[in-house]
Design a protein around this motif. Structure first.
Motif, PDB file in Angstrom:
ATOM      1  N   SER A 136       1.415   4.595   8.488  1.00 48.90           N
ATOM      2  CA  SER A 136       2.509   3.840   7.806  1.00 48.90           C
ATOM      3  C   SER A 136       2.898   2.380   8.632  1.00 48.90           C
ATOM      4  N   SER A 137       2.465   2.182   9.062  1.00 53.63           N
ATOM      5  CA  SER A 137       2.882   0.638  10.151  1.00 53.63           C
ATOM      6  C   SER A 137       2.329  -0.349   8.791  1.00 53.63           C
ATOM      7  N   ARG A 138       1.366   0.176   8.235  1.00 50.89           N
ATOM      8  CA  ARG A 138       0.450  -0.899   6.958  1.00 50.89           C
ATOM      9  C   ARG A 138       0.851  -0.658   5.559  1.00 50.89           C
ATOM     10  N   SER A 139       1.849   0.179   5.401  1.00 52.58           N
ATOM     11  CA  SER A 139       1.849   0.537   4.130  1.00 52.58           C
ATOM     12  C   SER A 139       3.938   0.390   3.872  1.00 52.58           C
ATOM     13  N   ASN A 140       3.862   0.379   2.559  1.00 48.32           N
ATOM     14  CA  ASN A 140       4.875   0.062   2.258  1.00 48.32           C
ATOM     15  C   ASN A 140       5.568   1.131   1.318  1.00 48.32           C
ATOM     16  N   VAL A 141       5.155   1.953   1.334  1.00 54.17           N
ATOM     17  CA  VAL A 141       5.869   3.554   1.376  1.00 54.17           C
ATOM     18  C   VAL A 141       4.835   4.656   1.669  1.00 54.17           C
ATOM     19  N   THR A 142       5.271   5.664   2.052  1.00 54.76           N
ATOM     20  CA  THR A 142       4.250   7.412   2.589  1.00 54.76           C
ATOM     21  C   THR A 142       4.711   8.098   1.764  1.00 54.76           C
ATOM     22  N   VAL A 143       4.478   8.664   1.088  1.00 58.28           N
ATOM     23  CA  VAL A 143       4.134  10.064   0.641  1.00 58.28           C
ATOM     24  C   VAL A 143       3.437  11.065   1.300  1.00 58.28           C
TER      25      VAL A 143
ATOM     26  N   MET B  15       1.081  -1.354  -0.046  1.00 55.14           N
ATOM     27  CA  MET B  15      -0.066   0.171  -0.369  1.00 55.14           C
ATOM     28  C   MET B  15       1.295   1.362   0.091  1.00 55.14           C
ATOM     29  N   VAL B  16       0.318   2.566  -0.752  1.00 52.21           N
ATOM     30  CA  VAL B  16       1.231   3.583  -0.445  1.00 52.21           C
ATOM     31  C   VAL B  16       0.411   4.362   0.126  1.00 52.21           C
ATOM     32  N   LEU B  17       0.859   4.674   1.198  1.00 53.15           N
ATOM     33  CA  LEU B  17      -0.097   6.493   2.006  1.00 53.15           C
ATOM     34  C   LEU B  17       0.051   7.398   1.476  1.00 53.15           C
ATOM     35  N   THR B  18      -0.516   8.271   1.037  1.00 50.75           N
ATOM     36  CA  THR B  18       0.169   9.845   1.130  1.00 50.75           C
ATOM     37  C   THR B  18      -0.533  10.779   2.089  1.00 50.75           C
ATOM     38  N   VAL B  19      -0.558  11.531   2.377  1.00 47.89           N
ATOM     39  CA  VAL B  19      -0.461  12.497   3.459  1.00 47.89           C
ATOM     40  C   VAL B  19      -0.471  14.249   2.868  1.00 47.89           C
ATOM     41  N   CYS B  20      -1.920  14.805   2.828  1.00 50.14           N
ATOM     42  CA  CYS B  20      -2.397  15.856   2.435  1.00 50.14           C
ATOM     43  C   CYS B  20      -2.246  16.655   3.044  1.00 50.14           C
ATOM     44  N   LEU B  21      -1.204  18.059   3.252  1.00 49.11           N
ATOM     45  CA  LEU B  21      -1.224  18.716   4.022  1.00 49.11           C
ATOM     46  C   LEU B  21      -1.933  20.647   3.764  1.00 49.11           C
ATOM     47  N   SER B  22      -2.157  20.451   3.071  1.00 48.48           N
ATOM     48  CA  SER B  22      -3.585  21.290   1.920  1.00 48.48           C
ATOM     49  C   SER B  22      -3.652  21.382   1.078  1.00 48.48           C
ATOM     50  N   PRO B  23      -5.050  20.360   1.283  1.00 50.29           N
ATOM     51  CA  PRO B  23      -6.192  19.994  -0.065  1.00 50.29           C
ATOM     52  C   PRO B  23      -7.115  21.427  -0.435  1.00 50.29           C
ATOM     53  N   SER B  24      -6.619  21.717  -1.387  1.00 50.23           N
ATOM     54  CA  SER B  24      -7.200  22.582  -2.431  1.00 50.23           C
ATOM     55  C   SER B  24      -8.214  22.237  -3.388  1.00 50.23           C
TER      56      SER B  24
ATOM     57  N   LEU C 129       8.779   3.003   3.440  1.00 48.63           N
ATOM     58  CA  LEU C 129       9.817   3.316   2.439  1.00 48.63           C
ATOM     59  C   LEU C 129       9.297   5.572   2.252  1.00 48.63           C
ATOM     60  N   LYS C 130      10.295   6.152   2.646  1.00 50.30           N
ATOM     61  CA  LYS C 130       9.979   7.641   2.468  1.00 50.30           C
ATOM     62  C   LYS C 130       9.483   8.254   0.966  1.00 50.30           C
ATOM     63  N   ILE C 131       9.608   8.998   0.676  1.00 54.50           N
ATOM     64  CA  ILE C 131       8.365   9.933  -0.705  1.00 54.50           C
ATOM     65  C   ILE C 131       8.675  11.828  -0.278  1.00 54.50           C
ATOM     66  N   ALA C 132       9.208  12.721  -0.392  1.00 55.67           N
ATOM     67  CA  ALA C 132       9.177  14.130  -0.016  1.00 55.67           C
ATOM     68  C   ALA C 132       8.863  14.324  -1.358  1.00 55.67           C
ATOM     69  N   ASP C 133       8.039  15.649  -1.350  1.00 53.46           N
ATOM     70  CA  ASP C 133       8.002  16.686  -2.731  1.00 53.46           C
ATOM     71  C   ASP C 133       7.104  17.509  -2.878  1.00 53.46           C
TER      72      ASP C 133
ATOM     73  N   ALA D  78       3.638   7.428  -9.714  1.00 51.10           N
ATOM     74  CA  ALA D  78       5.002   6.759 -10.727  1.00 51.10           C
ATOM     75  C   ALA D  78       5.915   5.599 -10.215  1.00 51.10           C
ATOM     76  N   ALA D  79       7.046   6.530  -9.584  1.00 51.88           N
ATOM     77  CA  ALA D  79       8.306   6.712  -8.108  1.00 51.88           C
ATOM     78  C   ALA D  79       7.549   5.852  -6.737  1.00 51.88           C
ATOM     79  N   ALA D  80       6.289   5.988  -7.031  1.00 50.84           N
ATOM     80  CA  ALA D  80       5.924   5.478  -5.320  1.00 50.84           C
ATOM     81  C   ALA D  80       5.668   3.683  -5.120  1.00 50.84           C
ATOM     82  N   VAL D  81       4.564   3.866  -6.595  1.00 50.56           N
ATOM     83  CA  VAL D  81       4.421   2.421  -7.547  1.00 50.56           C
ATOM     84  C   VAL D  81       6.053   1.540  -7.118  1.00 50.56           C
ATOM     85  N   MET D  82       6.819   1.813  -7.825  1.00 49.52           N
ATOM     86  CA  MET D  82       8.095   1.236  -8.641  1.00 49.52           C
ATOM     87  C   MET D  82       9.090   1.067  -7.017  1.00 49.52           C
ATOM     88  N   LEU D  83       9.246   1.742  -7.008  1.00 49.84           N
ATOM     89  CA  LEU D  83       9.888   1.828  -5.650  1.00 49.84           C
ATOM     90  C   LEU D  83       9.477   0.986  -4.121  1.00 49.84           C
ATOM     91  N   GLN D  84       7.894   0.730  -3.845  1.00 52.42           N
ATOM     92  CA  GLN D  84       7.538  -0.490  -3.474  1.00 52.42           C
ATOM     93  C   GLN D  84       7.419  -1.914  -3.681  1.00 52.42           C
TER      94      GLN D  84
END
Length: 307
Positions: A126-133, A1-10, A159-163, A256-262
């Protein structure tokens, strides 16, 4: 699973015009509303690539239900930290030459108790995710150091991804990040200098590696992208496509990077997939993601070279 964290929706209001004439009346040809945010875009992209995504982050009471419906439509499960107020609205004007003009609203405020609640939620999910964005800006008044707290809350096995950029990016790197994805302008702005060639660019990437990144993926817009882990450097040129909107292209690349990374992919494959998703995204108007068919078509026509 890829977990994504949105801090500022719009709420993104994308407006298509023949031309944008400042100080005059402008006739709208087409208008589309997207209930979005960088990490929410990533979650949708991950889902469209056939992988499991889960979205979390901050949401606001007055119009947050529209975001829930949008994610339901994409088959993305979610759990948000709810706040009083309304999600910000951004306006994106695109003329017939594909020139994009953006007017971005400021985000709402979040209380200290809500900041702590999100950290606990990330720790659990994140304890249940392969990647966290974790990506995008911060709510109004929140210190950049919160990015460090966010990534320190991620389970060590994810695994951790920052954008993000600037001090937010540097704060994330203090916690250690597996992959960062600035675009060229963001990297130059963060490091306070202009890059004249790929040698300068790679030197800038090495600074992020020295600060705590394991891999750096830099989007170059229509020119493609570069990836480096400090040992090998690769470049992938994009292919020519009809550009309808650049909105969400970077988020497609991250998805796509998150999917490949996991999947344990090598940097060369992460790069190719990222460019394919980013390029596929720009072919759509008024939407913030891509179709799997378009992604596959572009992916099969990309060439990666070592630099």
């Amino acid at each position: 699973m890829v977990l994504t964290v949105c801090l500022s929706p719009s709420v993104d209001v994308t407006i298509e015009l023949d031309s944008l004439n400042i100080g005059k009346i402008n006739a709208v040809k087409n208008k589309t509303l997207s209930f979005t945010g960088k990490a929410l875009n990533v979650a949708i992209g991950v889902s469209r690539l056939g992988s499991e995504a889960y979205a979390t982050g901050f949401m606001y009471n007055e119009n947050g239900a529209m975001f829930e419906r949008a994610l339901d439509k994409e088959g993305v499960p979610f759990a948000f930290v709810w706040n009083s107020g309304r999600v910000r609205e951004n306006y994106k004007c695109i003329d017939q030459k594909s020139m994009l003009t953006e007017i971005n609203d400021v985000g709402g405020q979040v209380g200290d108790d809500k900041l702590m609640e999100l950290l606990h939620m990330i720790r659990n999910l994140s304890s249940r995710s392969n990647v966290t964005v974790i990506s995008g800006g911060l709510p109004r008044g929140v210190n950049e150091g919160y990015y460090r707290d966010l990534f320190r809350s991620v389970d060590p096995h994810s695994l951790k991804i920052a954008d993000t950029e600037g001090l937010k990016l540097f704060s994330a790197l203090e916690a250690g990040v597996d992959l960062v994805k600035p675009n060229l302008e963001e990297l130059e702005s963060s490091l306070g200098r202009e890059f004249k060639d790929k040698g300068d660019l790679l030197a800038g990437c090495r600074e992020l590696l020295d600060r705590g990144a394991k891999t750096v993926l830099v989007s170059l817009g229509k020119d493609g992208a570069v990836i480096t882990d400090g040992n090998k450097n690769f470049y992938c040129k994009s292919i020519n496509v009809a550009v309808n909107s650049t909105v969400g292209a970077g988020d497609g690349m991250v998805a796509a990077a998150a999917v490949m990374l996991q999947q344990g992919a090598e940097p060369v494959d992460i790069l190719r997939a990222g460019v394919a998703a980013g390029t596929a995204t720009v072919t759509t108007f008024g939407t913030i993601s891509f179709t799997k068919d378009k992604y596959d078509e572009i992916y099969n026509n990309l060439i990666v070279t070592e630099i």
